[in-house]
Design a protein around this motif. Structure first.
Motif, mmCIF file in Angstrom:
data_model
loop_
_atom_site.group_PDB
_atom_site.id
_atom_site.type_symbol
_atom_site.label_atom_id
_atom_site.label_comp_id
_atom_site.label_asym_id
_atom_site.label_seq_id
_atom_site.Cartn_x
_atom_site.Cartn_y
_atom_site.Cartn_z
ATOM 1 N N ARG A 1 12.091 -65.688 -24.705
ATOM 2 C CA ARG A 1 10.941 -66.467 -25.176
ATOM 3 C C ARG A 1 10.631 -66.092 -26.616
ATOM 4 N NH1 ARG A 1 5.902 -66.932 -21.548
ATOM 5 N NH2 ARG A 1 5.810 -64.668 -21.702
ATOM 6 N N ASN B 1 8.089 -67.323 -30.304
ATOM 7 C CA ASN B 1 6.968 -68.090 -30.855
ATOM 8 C C ASN B 1 7.503 -69.353 -31.522
ATOM 9 O OD1 ASN B 1 4.790 -66.433 -30.159
ATOM 10 N ND2 ASN B 1 5.188 -65.056 -31.856
ATOM 11 N N TYR C 1 4.129 -69.954 -27.248
ATOM 12 C CA TYR C 1 5.175 -69.049 -26.802
ATOM 13 C C TYR C 1 6.043 -69.815 -25.829
ATOM 14 C CZ TYR C 1 7.110 -64.395 -26.231
ATOM 15 O OH TYR C 1 7.930 -63.298 -26.264
ATOM 16 N N ASN C 2 7.326 -69.985 -26.157
ATOM 17 C CA ASN C 2 8.171 -70.910 -25.421
ATOM 18 C C ASN C 2 9.562 -70.325 -25.198
ATOM 19 O OD1 ASN C 2 7.900 -73.949 -24.638
ATOM 20 N ND2 ASN C 2 9.984 -73.747 -25.412
ATOM 21 N N GLU D 1 10.046 -67.916 -34.418
ATOM 22 C CA GLU D 1 9.879 -66.515 -34.788
ATOM 23 C C GLU D 1 11.235 -65.877 -35.118
ATOM 24 O OE1 GLU D 1 8.190 -62.477 -32.569
ATOM 25 O OE2 GLU D 1 8.782 -64.229 -31.423
ATOM 26 N N ASN E 1 4.829 -59.752 -26.362
ATOM 27 C CA ASN E 1 5.671 -60.846 -26.833
ATOM 28 C C ASN E 1 6.282 -60.632 -28.217
ATOM 29 O OD1 ASN E 1 5.179 -62.360 -24.524
ATOM 30 N ND2 ASN E 1 3.328 -63.280 -25.358
ATOM 31 N N SER E 2 6.163 -59.450 -28.793
ATOM 32 C CA SER E 2 6.751 -59.230 -30.109
ATOM 33 C C SER E 2 7.167 -57.780 -30.265
ATOM 34 C CB SER E 2 5.763 -59.606 -31.223
ATOM 35 O OG SER E 2 4.788 -58.593 -31.376
ATOM 36 N N HIS F 1 0.677 -62.719 -32.744
ATOM 37 C CA HIS F 1 1.005 -62.526 -31.326
ATOM 38 C C HIS F 1 0.068 -63.360 -30.445
ATOM 39 C CE1 HIS F 1 1.458 -60.622 -27.410
ATOM 40 N NE2 HIS F 1 2.516 -59.979 -27.847
ATOM 41 N N GLU G 1 -1.335 -63.604 -24.160
ATOM 42 C CA GLU G 1 -1.042 -64.174 -22.847
ATOM 43 C C GLU G 1 -1.425 -63.159 -21.776
ATOM 44 O OE1 GLU G 1 2.468 -67.319 -22.563
ATOM 45 O OE2 GLU G 1 3.168 -65.310 -23.031
#
Length: 812
Positions: free
Chosen positions: A103, A105, A116-117, A172, A473-474, A665, A668
């Motif tokens: 996943r 950004n 976020y995908n 990203e 997520n990062s 970020h 989530e």
């Protein structure tokens, strides 16, 4: 002639308003239930059927045996599988690859809207094999590097409009933007779902991917589809494919032996992992059950029409006699009665269609689908609706038509008609059938409710309440995880915080590792793995049975130590942890078998109580909990136990802390108890469906019983009058009229109980932990049916018992 038939039918409809209302209500209720369930089933059974080449498309499935002897099935294969298939197998017309790398950004070109995908790529042939509707762009959309196709919904999210062809999006860590080359509409009944689809050509701009793909014969990263020229060659094609792959697979790369199969596109929805296992069979079986239930509800409504029509035939006896004396043929009378049934069914259909439109938004929200029934629906659906209506009219009207048209006019005029036992028995059989279905649905509803309540309240070895799980997520957040964790711990409403790779009730996949002991290195066992810090046990409230936990502030020193659950300890024959040496030679992730440069050697320092980290459909499996510094799986979550007071403010503070490290970020988060509820979402839907259908079947069955009670009271009206003249009490007459119907319900219960017991036993087999079948459930369902039947019949029984005997005997 036909016009006259419907005129007479309409007059009879208005003349007997009460009976007409009950008939129309029963049929419209039955049709409404049938139409809603039928729309759901049609959507399920036509998954992926909208592709024009669906009948010739297959997914490549690989089955292999791991080093520990366990058989596994993967719905994705290596990169070179599709390449060699297209090159060396002339029966394959085309292939397409689809893979997700994780996943990222994704933002609009101005970076103001970020989502976020999944980073999912497909090769250039994807839109040629799968003809998803293109709102903009061409089938060549994924031919060039740094191009992407977006769905109409994603276009609205990113840009607030759908005409975004030529616009760019940013990803990203990618320096170049992606140009949008297609806007796609993804139907809800497609197993392939995406928001953004990136071109595989982009991956080839990365030297590491080029090197990897050129030699990849072993991974299970790429979902591969093949288009066959002849469907009859599917089995032989799969066999040859396996031979080619194994021939080209380097012997040093992987020792596993694989077999390949081709899975038809339309089967993937039901067998997403490529296996025809019990879980998939259970899912399909539930669809068939719902289909049968829909037919039963409609059939029960038709039974009511039969019962009510024959119940009031005495009132029409002279009409039928006069028609016959005047020369009416039996065929014309049959058509007349069928016309009445058709008129009532058509009226019921219009009411049902209006009810479907009103219920559709709620039904879609309940099922998670986008169903509709309007003039834009597929013509085949409307043909089905009309066919079902005609069939319902025929089922409802054929028996009364044949029965009433066959009566002798002399007997009708003298009002001395006596029904044979066959007719009465047939009506009784129908009532028994109705109540059998009702009792089965009641038992099913109670047992599903019991099981879901048990699942919700079972002690799972940890406390899932008041846990907030925040995604990492990062890379910036991952590097600063300790700082963020400490800041979270300082918040007033936060009690504990832990950092982990996965959480119990994981909505992603929990990785598995191979484990062997120093005493027996050749005997390897598959176990699940979670990386966690020293606060994991405290935050999730998991009990430490023996040994010690990871030490606070000692992460580096504890990096070579692990905790194991009681099931793992039993499997490894470890009764007390004393730093026993175990070896982890490989980790089995969702993308294939990943081996380390050298096996990891770690020591067991603690045994924790077993806790359910998967749904209660699965038994507790062996689990290893290692330090985040152990190179098996990176950290992915913060989990905080929070005070529910002022939750919104606490979440805002947590988001602020996260953004102080990485402003881009996305915050989530999930409440863990809500995520656990998703495991049983389909079961809760079944509970509601069973409850709704049980209510409708009982309601419609009661209408049928009311009709039969009315018939019995009319037929025995003179008998009742004589009994009253001779001194019979009201209670004795009520008992006389009621006991026959209660016998029917008892017979229905005897038939329903074993069927319900078998069906619910099969359903409970889905769960490793279950409530079982309890005798009182059947007693409650049977007692409820008896009470409802007695309550329904009592209206007519009391009315007949209280009637004036003089009126009933006056004509004698």
């Amino acid at each position: 002639m036909f016009r006259n038939y419907f005129k007479i039918a309409w007059r009879n409809l208005l003349k007997h308003k009460a009976f007409s209302f009950i008939n129309i209500f029963g049929l419209s209720a039955g049709l409404t239930c049938f139409l809603l369930i039928a729309l759901f089933l049609v959507d399920e059974l036509t998954f992926d059927g909208f592709h024009t080449q669906a009948g010739s498309l297959y997914r490549v499935v690989e089955k292999f045996t791991t080093a520990t002897g366990k058989e596994r099935t993967a719905g994705s294969v290596s990169f070179n599988t599709s390449a060699i298939v297209l090159k060396d197998m002339p029966e394959v017309a085309a292939t397409s690859r689809l893979t997700t790398f994780g996943r990222v950004n994704v933002s609009a070109e101005n970076n103001t809207t970020v989502f976020y995908n999944d980073y999912t790529t497909a090769n250039e042939t994807f839109f040629h094999l799968f003809d998803f509707p293109l709102l903009q762009g061409t089938r060549e959309a994924l031919k060039e590097p740094f191009t992407a196709a977006v769905t109409d919904k994603m276009a609205m999210k990113l840009f607030g409009r759908q005409d975004v062809l030529g616009r760019t999006i940013r990803v990203e860590d990618d320096s170049l933007p992606y140009r949008i080359t297609a806007v796609v509409k993804i139907p809800g009944n497609s197993h392939i779902q995406f928001n953004v689809l990136f071109s595989e050509a982009t991956s080839f701009s990365n030297p590491r991917f080029r090197e990897f793909s050129s030699s990849d014969w072993t991974s299970t990263l790429f979902t591969t589809y093949v288009l066959l020229k002849d469907n009859k060659t599917a089995n032989s094609t799969a066999a040859r494919m396996g031979t080619l792959v194994m021939k080209n697979r380097p012997a040093s790369a992987d020792t596993r032996k694989s077999t390949f199969s081709l899975q038809p596109l339309k089967q993937i929805h039901f067998y997403p992992d490529g296996q025809d296992n019990e879980r998939a069979q259970s899912g399909i079986m539930h669809l068939y059950v719902f289909g049968i239930v829909a037919l039963f509800v409609l059939f029960i409504a038709c039974i009511n029409y039969m019962n009510l029509t024959t119940a009031r035939f005495a009132g029409r006896s002279k009409e039928i006699a006069v028609r016959k004396v005047a020369g009416a043929m039996r065929n014309s009378l049959i058509v007349q009665f069928l016309a009445e049934a058709l008129l009532i069914t058509v009226i019921a259909l219009f009411i049902a269609l209006a009810a479907v439109q009103m219920l559709m938004p709620g039904f879609n929200a309940f099922t998670g689908k986008e169903l509709s029934l309007d003039w834009h629906s597929d013509y085949r659906i409307w043909l089905g609706v009309l066919s079902v209506t005609a069939l319902a009219a025929l089922m409802a009207g054929i028996y009364p038509a044949l029965f009433q048209s066959g009566l002798r006019p002399l007997q009708l005029l003298k009002n001395k008609l006596k029904l044979s036992h066959g007719h009465l028995s047939f009506r009784r059989v129908l009532v028994i059938f109705q109540f059998s279905i009702s009792i089965i649905m009641m038992v099913a509803t109670i047992i599903v409710f019991q099981q879901l309540k048990y699942v919700d309240g079972k002690d799972m070895g940890f406390n899932k309440e008041q846990l907030v799980v925040v995604d990492i997520n990062s890379a910036n957040v991952r590097r600063a995880a300790t700082t963020i964790k400490n800041e979270y711990a300082r918040l007033a409403n936060v009690k504990n915080v832990t950092v982990t790779s996965r959480v119990p009730g994981e909505w992603k996949s929990i990785p598995q590792i191979k484990v062997s002991t120093a005493a027996n290195p050749a005997s390897m066992q598959d176990m699940y793995y979670i990386a966690a810090d020293d606060q994991f046990l405290n935050t999730f409230q998991i009990k430490l049975l023996s040994g010690r936990n990871f030490l606070p502030g000692n992460e580096l020193a504890d990096s070579q130590y692990v905790l194991i659950n009681a099931t793992a300890a039993k499997s490894l024959n470890i009764s007390q942890p004393s730093e026993q040496l175990i070896e982890i030679p490989a980790a089995l992730f969702g993308d294939g078998l990943n081996t380390y440069d050298t096996p990891l050697r770690v020591r067991v320092i603690g045994i924790v109580n077993d806790f359910n980290f998967q749904s209660l459909r699965e038994k507790i499996a062996p689990m290893v909990i290692g330090s985040p510094r152990l190179r098996v799986h990176r950290i992915d979550y913060f989990t905080a136990r929070v005070n529910p007071v002022n939750m919104a403010e606490t979440l805002k503070q947590m988001e602020g802390i996260l953004h102080s490290i990485d402003a881009t970020h996305l915050f989530e988060y999930n409440f863990l108890d809500k995520q656990w509820d998703l495991f049983y979402q389909e079961d809760k839907k079944r509970e509601v469906i069973f409850l709704s259908v049980a209510f409708m079947t009982i309601l419609i069955a009661c209408l049928g019983l009311f009709g039969l009670a009315t018939y019995a009271a009319e037929q025995r009206i003179k008998e009742i009058g004589i009994r009253k003249v001779l001194g019979a009490s009201v209670s004795s007459i009520i008992s006389m009229l009621s006991k026959d119907f209660l016998k029917l319900v008892l017979v229905a219960a005897v038939i329903a109980f074993p069927i319900a017991a078998w069906a619910m036993h099969q359903w409970l087999q889905d769960f490793a932990y279950q409530v079982g079948l309890q005798w009182w459930v059947f007693l409650v369902a049977g007692g409820a049916a008896l009470f409802i039947a007695l309550f329904t019949v009592s209206f007519q029984a009391i009315k007949a018992a209280l009637s004036n005997p003089v009126k009933s005997l006056r004509s004698e």
